[in-house]
Write an enzyme that holds these catalytic residues in place. Sequence first.
Site, PDB file in Angstrom:
ATOM      1  N   ASP A   7     -10.500 -10.898   8.763  1.00  0.00           N
ATOM      2  CA  ASP A   7     -10.130 -10.336   7.475  1.00  0.00           C
ATOM      3  C   ASP A   7     -11.197  -9.290   7.132  1.00  0.00           C
ATOM      4  O   ASP A   7     -12.202  -9.147   7.841  1.00  0.00           O
ATOM      5  CB  ASP A   7     -10.068 -11.440   6.417  1.00  0.00           C
ATOM      6  N   ARG A  20       0.828  -1.222   0.000  1.00  0.00           N
ATOM      7  CA  ARG A  20       0.000   0.000   0.000  1.00  0.00           C
ATOM      8  C   ARG A  20       0.853   1.258   0.000  1.00  0.00           C
ATOM      9  O   ARG A  20       0.411   2.305  -0.455  1.00  0.00           O
ATOM     10  CB  ARG A  20      -0.918   0.023   1.227  1.00  0.00           C
ATOM     11  N   HIS A  44     -12.531 -12.998  -1.669  1.00  0.00           N
ATOM     12  CA  HIS A  44     -13.012 -11.646  -1.918  1.00  0.00           C
ATOM     13  C   HIS A  44     -14.335 -11.675  -2.673  1.00  0.00           C
ATOM     14  O   HIS A  44     -15.150 -10.754  -2.534  1.00  0.00           O
ATOM     15  CB  HIS A  44     -11.994 -10.849  -2.744  1.00  0.00           C
TER      16      HIS A  44
END
Length: 581
Positions: free
Chosen positions: A301, A124, A228
Site C-alpha cells: 500500500d 480518481r 493512513h
Amino acid sequence: MPHDSHSAPRAPQTPQTPQALLSRMTLEEKVGQLFVLHVYGHHATDPDPADAALNEKELGVRTAAEAIAKYRPGGLIYFGWAHNTRDPHQIATLSNDVQRAALGQSPGVPLLLTIDQEHGVVARVGAPATLLPGAMALGAGGSRDDVREAARIAGAELRALGVFQNYAPSADVNVNPANPVIGVRSFGAGPDAVAAHVTAQIEGYRDAGIAAAAKHFPGHGDTETDSHSALPHIHHTREQWEALDAPPFRAALAAGVDVVMTAHIVVPALDPALDPATLSYPIVTGVLREQLGHDGVIVTDSLTMRGVRTKYGDDRVAVLALKAGVDQLLHPPQPELARNAVLAAVRDGELTEERIDASVLRVLRLKEKLGLFADPYAAPDRVGETVGGAAHLEAADRIAERTTTLLRNDGGLLPLRPDTRRRLLVTGADPVSPSGTTGPPTAVLAAALTELGFAATAFTTGTEPAPEAVAEAVSLAGAHDAVVVTTYDVADGGPQQSLVAALAATGTPVVAVAVRVPHDVARLPEAAACLAAYSWTDVELRAAARVIAGRVPPVGRLPVPVPRPDDPGQVLYPIGYGLSY
C-alpha cells in the site's frame, strides 16, 4: 515525420521477453522497476509552475519525463490531487507521453500505469468517465453478474486511458462497523459473499485486459484505526483469521489474481514481532507466498501512510518491504532516499541481486501478460468511443438501481408521488465529493427528483450543521410536503441527529438517505423512511431518487449488519435485511 502526441504512437518494433530484458539491466535499472512513483501535472514535459515546483521538491526534477529518466520506475500511479486526471483525452495523452519517455531510456521498458479507481467513494477519474457503484453497494445488490459487468466497464475505460493496473478489489471483510478506513469500500461482512464478489470483479477486470489487485492483505476489515494516520492492530486469532479474513484472498488467488496489495497493519497471530504486514517476512513470504501459493506480484500500500512509517525510517521501510517478499514499492514519500537505501542494501549484502531479480522478473512478466511489450499506448482521439459511452452509462444506472436498500418505511410513506407530495425539500450532509459528482449530494438528489416530476428544492446544511442551518432547514420544511435528508456517518448526539429530529418535529414526513454507511438508520428513529445508498456519487443518488419516486422497487439487501448504537452486540438489522414495496 514528427510524432503527434494526440494520436496513438506506434508500438515497439521488437518486443522482448522478460528474461532477455532482465539480463540487459544494470542494478540501478532493476531497482527502478521495483518502484511505482507519483508525479505532479497533467502533462509529461510541460507541467504548470506549481506542479513543477512540487516535482522539484519531492522528486528533485521538474517534469514527469525527467522523473522517469532519473528513477527508471517500473510504474506510475495517477492521482486527482496530483493533477494527473483532468479529463479522459488528457489522461490518455499523458499515458502515451510517459510511455514514450520510458521507452526512450535504455533498455526501453514500458511503464505499468496504475490507479485507485475502486468506484463509489474512491474514484480518481471522474465524469465524463462512467462512475459505478462501489463495493458495498454492489454487495447490497448481491449479483455476481453485476459485479463482473461493473469491473469490465471500469477496466475497459481505464485501458482506453492507457492505465493497465487498478488497485481493486478490496478483499477486506468489514466485520467492524467502526472501521474508519474500509467501510463501504468492502463488499460486506460475510466472508463467503465477499469472496464471491472479489472473484467476479477479478474476472471482469481480466475480461477488460486489466490487472486487478486484491487488497489489503492479510485483511483490513476489523480495525478501529485508519492506517493512513496510525498503525492498526488486528487481534484475530489464527483460527479467526482463517475463517474471517482469509477466504476472499484465497478466492482471489484461485481466480488467478495478478497482484496482491499488503496492508500496513499488525496481526500478532501471524507475526508476533509486531511488524506491519507490509514489512513482515512471516506474513508476506510465509503466509502469502508459501502457504497460500501466490507467485504473482506483491505491491505495498502507499508508503506515505503513517501505518508503515511509525516503527522505521523511510529508508529502512523500502529495504524491509523487499526483505519481507514484496515486489513493488508504491508511492514512497522520499523516492531518492528509498532507492538509494535499496541500492546500498544490495551492495552491502543485506539484499542479494538474485532477490531483486526475482521481483523484477515478476513485474516484467506482468507487463508482458498485459501486452505492454507489444503495445503500451492509448489512442487519445478515440477515448470517447469507450470512456463514458452511452451503453456504459446505462449499465451503471441499471446496476445502481439494484443496490439501493430500504431499511424503514413507517406508514408506507414511500414511494412518494408527485400528485400527493410534490413539494420536496432536499437537505442534509454534503461530504467532499469524489471525482465525477456534479455537485453537493443535496443538489444532485434534488435535480434527480425534479426530473421525476417533483418540485424539489436543495438546501445544504453540511455534515456538521450549525444551529443556524438547522433552524433554516426547519423553517423551509413547513412549506414542503416531505423532506429528504442526506446523512453521512451520523454520531450519537451529533448535529446531524439533531437536524433530523428537528425536521421530524415539524410534522413534515422525513426520508433519510444514508450516503455512506447504512448504520445511520440506527441513530435516526424520527425519520419515517430510511434508505441506504452507500455513496454520494451521482449514479447512486439518481438510483435512490428513482426508488423514492417508486420508478424502481428497492431490491438491495444489507451486506453488513446494523447494530444497536447503545449495545453493539445486539443487531437491529441483520445481513440480508431490506424492505420492498
